[in-house]
Write a protein that holds these residues in place. Structure first.
Motif, short mmCIF file in Angstrom:
data_model
loop_
_atom_site.label_atom_id
_atom_site.label_comp_id
_atom_site.label_asym_id
_atom_site.label_seq_id
_atom_site.Cartn_x
_atom_site.Cartn_y
_atom_site.Cartn_z
N PHE A 155 -7.71 -1.86 -3.31
CA PHE A 155 -8.86 -1.05 -2.91
C PHE A 155 -9.91 -1.08 -4.00
O PHE A 155 -9.61 -1.25 -5.19
CB PHE A 155 -8.43 0.39 -2.63
CG PHE A 155 -7.58 0.52 -1.41
CD1 PHE A 155 -8.15 0.63 -0.15
CD2 PHE A 155 -6.20 0.51 -1.51
CE1 PHE A 155 -7.36 0.74 0.98
CE2 PHE A 155 -5.40 0.62 -0.39
CZ PHE A 155 -5.97 0.74 0.86
N ARG A 156 -11.17 -0.87 -3.59
CA ARG A 156 -12.30 -0.87 -4.52
C ARG A 156 -12.18 0.27 -5.51
O ARG A 156 -12.45 0.13 -6.70
CB ARG A 156 -13.61 -0.78 -3.74
CG ARG A 156 -14.85 -0.85 -4.61
CD ARG A 156 -16.13 -0.74 -3.81
NE ARG A 156 -16.16 0.54 -3.10
CZ ARG A 156 -16.50 0.70 -1.82
NH1 ARG A 156 -16.85 -0.34 -1.10
NH2 ARG A 156 -16.50 1.88 -1.26
N ASP A 157 -11.79 1.47 -5.01
CA ASP A 157 -11.66 2.63 -5.88
C ASP A 157 -10.76 3.66 -5.19
O ASP A 157 -10.30 3.47 -4.07
CB ASP A 157 -13.04 3.24 -6.20
CG ASP A 157 -13.85 3.57 -4.96
OD1 ASP A 157 -13.26 3.98 -3.93
OD2 ASP A 157 -15.08 3.44 -5.02
N THR B 53 0.84 -1.18 0.00
CA THR B 53 0.00 0.00 0.00
C THR B 53 0.88 1.24 0.00
O THR B 53 1.85 1.29 0.74
CB THR B 53 -0.89 0.01 1.26
OG1 THR B 53 -1.68 -1.17 1.25
CG2 THR B 53 -1.79 1.22 1.28
N PRO B 54 0.57 2.24 -0.83
CA PRO B 54 1.36 3.46 -0.81
C PRO B 54 1.36 4.05 0.60
O PRO B 54 0.38 3.97 1.31
CB PRO B 54 0.64 4.39 -1.78
CG PRO B 54 -0.19 3.50 -2.62
CD PRO B 54 -0.53 2.31 -1.78
N GLU C 91 1.83 10.10 -7.43
CA GLU C 91 3.00 10.00 -8.29
C GLU C 91 2.98 8.69 -9.07
O GLU C 91 3.33 8.65 -10.24
CB GLU C 91 4.28 10.10 -7.45
CG GLU C 91 5.55 10.03 -8.27
CD GLU C 91 5.68 11.12 -9.33
OE1 GLU C 91 6.29 10.83 -10.39
OE2 GLU C 91 5.19 12.23 -9.12
N GLN C 92 2.52 7.61 -8.44
CA GLN C 92 2.38 6.34 -9.14
C GLN C 92 1.39 6.47 -10.29
O GLN C 92 1.62 5.97 -11.39
CB GLN C 92 1.92 5.24 -8.18
CG GLN C 92 2.99 4.77 -7.24
CD GLN C 92 2.48 3.70 -6.28
OE1 GLN C 92 1.32 3.29 -6.33
NE2 GLN C 92 3.36 3.26 -5.41
N GLU D 134 -7.68 5.48 -10.26
CA GLU D 134 -8.50 4.28 -10.01
C GLU D 134 -7.67 3.01 -10.21
O GLU D 134 -7.75 2.07 -9.40
CB GLU D 134 -9.72 4.26 -10.93
CG GLU D 134 -10.73 5.35 -10.68
CD GLU D 134 -11.48 5.21 -9.36
OE1 GLU D 134 -11.75 4.07 -8.92
OE2 GLU D 134 -11.78 6.25 -8.76
N LEU D 135 -6.85 2.97 -11.26
CA LEU D 135 -6.02 1.80 -11.51
C LEU D 135 -5.00 1.59 -10.38
O LEU D 135 -4.77 0.45 -9.95
CB LEU D 135 -5.29 1.94 -12.86
CG LEU D 135 -6.18 1.78 -14.09
CD1 LEU D 135 -5.41 2.16 -15.35
CD2 LEU D 135 -6.72 0.36 -14.19
N VAL D 136 -4.40 2.65 -9.89
CA VAL D 136 -3.46 2.54 -8.78
C VAL D 136 -4.18 1.98 -7.54
O VAL D 136 -3.66 1.10 -6.85
CB VAL D 136 -2.78 3.89 -8.47
CG1 VAL D 136 -2.06 3.87 -7.14
CG2 VAL D 136 -1.82 4.25 -9.60
#
Length: 146
Positions: free
Chosen positions: A44-46, A4-5, A13-14, A36-38
């Motif tokens: 995570f769901r969103d 997790t970030p 940044e990712q 959303e992709l990150v």
């Protein structure tokens, strides 16, 4: 699985890097889609769920699995972090698996090799405890990415 970030700026940044790399490959996505992709990559769901979970907290400097380098009882080493426990704000008890065992005895004719080390480091990455020559028992910095 990715970790997790540690902070929102890192997650953003990712997303920025992801969007840039996809664009270089001919796939254009919006910044929101990248966020959303990150979030999905980190389980995570969103994005909103991830944002609520990680909040605006500052990053934790030490993470299980990270590579570090430094010195233990004046012996240079590189290691992987096996365990992290915050003991008070800014202070962490770390367990390290050294890439190569270090000899912590400086007397000739005697040796004591250590491969696993545990110590409590402060915000500067050093222990309060010092050797007789004034050096911290354990002094760490993040290892450069390989």
């Amino acid at each position: 699985m990715t970790r997790t970030p540690l902070s929102l700026p890192e997650a953003k940044e990712q997303a920025k890097r992801l969007r840039s790399r996809l664009a270089a490959g001919g796939t254009e996505i919006s910044h929101g889609q990248a966020l959303e992709l990150v979030a999905h990559q980190h389980g995570f769901r969103d994005w909103n769920t991830m944002h609520a979970a990680i909040g605006n907290r500052p990053p934790v400097p030490w993470v299980v699995g990270a590579k570090v380098r430094g010195s233990y009882l004046s012996q240079a080493f590189e290691a992987e972090i096996l365990a992290v426990h915050q003991v008070q704000p800014g202070w962490f008890r770390l367990t390290l698996d050294l890439d190569e065992a270090v000899d912590v005895i400086t007397f000739e004719g005697m040796s004591n090799f250590r491969k696993r080390v545990t110590g409590t480091v402060g915000p500067d990455g050093c222990t309060r405890e010092k050797t007789s020559n004034g050096r911290p028992h354990l002094a760490l910095v993040m290892a450069p990415s390989r």
